[in-house]
Design an enzyme around this catalytic site. Structure first.
Site, PDB file in Angstrom:
ATOM      1  N   HIS A  64     105.387  69.066 -59.883  1.00 36.83           N
ATOM      2  CA  HIS A  64     105.292  67.878 -60.725  1.00 36.83           C
ATOM      3  C   HIS A  64     105.957  66.661 -60.087  1.00 36.83           C
ATOM      4  O   HIS A  64     106.863  66.067 -60.672  1.00 36.83           O
ATOM      5  CB  HIS A  64     105.938  68.151 -62.089  1.00 36.83           C
ATOM      6  CG  HIS A  64     105.447  69.391 -62.756  1.00 36.83           C
ATOM      7  ND1 HIS A  64     106.248  70.176 -63.577  1.00 36.83           N
ATOM      8  CD2 HIS A  64     104.236  70.003 -62.722  1.00 36.83           C
ATOM      9  CE1 HIS A  64     105.546  71.210 -64.022  1.00 36.83           C
ATOM     10  NE2 HIS A  64     104.330  71.123 -63.512  1.00 36.83           N
ATOM     11  N   PRO A  65     105.521  66.214 -58.902  1.00 36.05           N
ATOM     12  CA  PRO A  65     106.118  65.013 -58.311  1.00 36.05           C
ATOM     13  C   PRO A  65     105.758  63.764 -59.111  1.00 36.05           C
ATOM     14  O   PRO A  65     104.610  63.567 -59.496  1.00 36.05           O
ATOM     15  CB  PRO A  65     105.517  64.976 -56.901  1.00 36.05           C
ATOM     16  CG  PRO A  65     104.218  65.717 -57.018  1.00 36.05           C
ATOM     17  CD  PRO A  65     104.455  66.779 -58.050  1.00 36.05           C
TER      18      PRO A  65
END
Length: 629
Positions: A562-563
């Site tokens: 989940h950047p």
């Protein structure tokens, strides 16, 4: 000469295989092992492929230097001791050995279980056919295309933008670096080929740091929604208010964002995982949480018709997981949008402070231009900064900074009876007890069969014993809310992600690991595996707590999916490269609508957050573009 060269190239791999999975003890034969692993390694980008082969060659050389003999000529027990000695040199060396082990076990395990995986993929009819999409191969697209708006990226953000703009009557072109996959391909393609083909960098992308963090990201029509778990949590009201109040991001006001979250949920047809398809892995988590008095529930997912085959991460073979390639993108195409696949956008075209389109590159190196007055960038948090810099639009000092990853870790528990964690939903149930207090979200999670073997400890006989007991293993993971301490840069045209986990997040990881350990023992696990190099299986909670207290945090196995945050949106011109309406500062006609604009970690799986914010940016784009037509 060619055969000799091939043997010389494959020898380090065969040597490592003989130590890791000795054929004398039931491991694969050398030729079979090399074939299995080479199938994946040859798909890696050149730099990753070189690193793997250099690491394997170093291990082979280390055997000669320390024993005077090659690994295959040693007794299996001595081979394992050689690997243990090498891994004990430093945390960095241990991490490198574990990285090689993970790659090798993924490829070998996926092939070992390929027959079962494909049989389960074909066990039921597809929940729905492939959607009607207007997809044009870049090779078939003219060198110059004109449109009202061009969207870079077809994932969660890009799809919602394309739908909104097309429904507003704009002529929309979506450019996608990857290709379209069909449900028939997911039902019949070897799992290694699916994994290597569906992910950027064949799934071997890593954020450099201590420790390094594995960072898989999808690359296909539909983006990461094609390969994610399908988990659909809303960001909490506290997070929405933080974005509104601390960053001046009015688009995140709960009243406004709430309506768009409703829209995203309805588009994806989100509903909790039914208990009958959850699988024992998830049920064990719920039972353990109940016994401890902790809050837990089935996970909300976008998977109507899911049968629990646990293949979400390599493309759903029944089209049950309802990614944007099955809803928002076909809705956009029905309103007139077109998708050009196999088109990597190299730069945004602009002059005199205004954008007028983009230039993309085909796989053969030729270029195509899409000319449009509105450019919406939705390439993802790791790719958007590089595109803006290549375009001469990367002047903001915070662009590429503020990267949050929502890092994840995992423990595995051995049970007396079979669990078959991969027979059920890949990510099925969640424990919320520590979410608000510690920023820790615990989830029952698994992998397709054979593709999660890297959790098992040791080498040689010890590792083979654990692989034999894989059906008795349950796996629980946790993600921790983090601050934006990472960076994204471009080095010789390649994206380089750097992330050194902060002390506060290390403390959260300890909370997470101890909580997972309590859950596993409460569920009935007789031993718990930490994944920490050199750590033996734990047989009690005090033993686990002691090991976690003494463990070097740099030796933890971390992954992240989940950047966010690398082009944060907000009112502060110094802090946020993107303004509070989603427009890139410093140029007219460019908006950003992907995970990069989320100003801080959403603290949950971000699919809904990205889609809702993209809807908000799309509305701003429509108001601006239609208003000047």
């Amino acid at each position: 000469m060619s055969r000799l060269a091939d043997r010389a190239k494959s020898y380090p791999l065969a040597s490592f295989g003989a130590a890791l999975l000795p054929p004398e003890l039931g491991g694969p034969l050398p030729a079979q092992f090399v074939q299995r692993v080479d199938r994946y390694v040859t798909r890696l980008p050149a730099t990753s492929r070189f690193a793997v082969r250099a690491g394997l060659a170093s291990l082979a050389a280390a055997s000669y230097l320390t024993t005077g003999r090659s690994l295959p000529r040693l007794h299996p027990d001595e081979r394992a001791r050689v690997l243990h000695r090498i891994a004990a040199l430093s945390p960095e060396v241990a991490a490198a050995v574990e990285g090689l082990k993970a790659i090798v076990l993924l490829a070998n395990g996926a092939d070992t279980y390929a027959h079962e995986l494909l049989a389960r993929a074909q066990e039921h009819d597809a929940a729905r056919p492939d959607a009607e999409l207007t997809v044009i191969l870049s090779a078939d697209s003219p060198s110059v295309t004109r449109a009202d708006a061009v969207v870079v990226g077809s994932g969660a953000g890009g799809a919602m933008v394309a739908r909104t703009l097309a429904r507003a009557g704009l002529d929309v072109v979506v450019l996608e670096e990857g290709r379209r996959w069909t449900v028939e391909e997911f039902r019949s393609t070897h799992p290694v080929d699916r994994y290597a083909g569906l992910y950027r960098g064949a799934g071997a992308t890593v954020a450099l740091g201590r420790p390094a963090v594995v960072l898989p990201m999808g690359r296909a029509v539909g983006g990461t929604t094609v390969v994610n778990s399908g988990t659909c949590f809303r960001p909490s009201l506290a997070v929405q208010r933080r974005w509104r109040d601390e960053f001046g991001l009015g688009l995140a006001d709960p009243d406004q964002l709430g309506r768009r979250l409703d829209d995203a949920e309805q588009t994806l047809r989100v509903a909790p995982v039914p208990l009958e398809i959850m699988g024992r892995n998830g049920r064990l988590l719920l039972q353990a949480a109940k016994s401890l008095g902790w809050r837990a529930a089935p996970i909300p997912r976008n998977a109507p018709g899911c049968r629990g085959c646990c293949q979400c991460a390599i493309g759903c073979p029944s089209n049950a997981k309802f990614g944007v390639h099955l809803n928002a993108l076909p809705q956009a195409c029905a309103a007139g949008a077109r998708i050009i696949s196999w088109a990597r956008v190299e730069r945004i075209l602009h002059r005199a402070g205004r954008a007028y389109g983009v230039r993309a590159r085909r796989p053969d190196g030729t270029t195509l231009d899409v000319l449009a007055d509105a450019v919406v960038v939705a390439a993802g948090a790791t790719e958007t900064p590089g595109l803006l810099r290549r375009s001469g639009l990367g002047g903001h000092p915070r662009l590429g900074h503020n990267l949050a990853l929502h890092p994840a870790t995992m423990l595995a528990g051995l049970f007396d009876d079979d669990v078959f964690a991969w027979r059920g939903v890949l990510q099925s149930a969640a424990v919320h007890e520590f979410h608000e207090s510690d920023g820790v979200l615990i989830e029952a999670t698994s992998t397709p069969p054979g593709m999660g073997s890297m959790v098992f400890p040791g080498y040689g006989a010890e590792l083979l014993r654990w692989l034999d007991r894989a059906p008795q293993i349950a796996t629980f993971g946790a993600m921790v809310a983090d601050r934006g301490v990472g960076t994204v840069r471009s080095v010789r045209g390649e994206t380089v992600v750097r992330y050194d986990i902060a002390p506060g997040e290390i403390a959260k990881l300890r909370v997470a690991l101890q909580a997972i350990g309590r859950l596993l023992f409460a569920a009935g696990a007789v031993e718990v595996l930490t994944g920490i190099p050199g750590a033996p299986p734990m047989r009690s909670l005090p033993e686990l707590q002691d090991v976690l207290r003494r463990a070097n945090p740099r030796s933890l196995h971390l992954a992240a999916f989940h950047p966010t945050g690398t082009a944060a949106a907000g009112a502060d011109e110094q802090l946020c490269p993107v303004d509070a309406t989603g427009r890139l500062r410093g140029v007219e006609g460019v908006w950003v609508a992907d995970a990069s604009i989320l100003p801080s970690c959403p603290e949950v799986n971000p699919q809904l957050s990205i889609m809702a914010m993209a809807l908000a940016v799309a509305d701003q784009t429509v108001a601006k573009v239609v208003g000047v037509r």
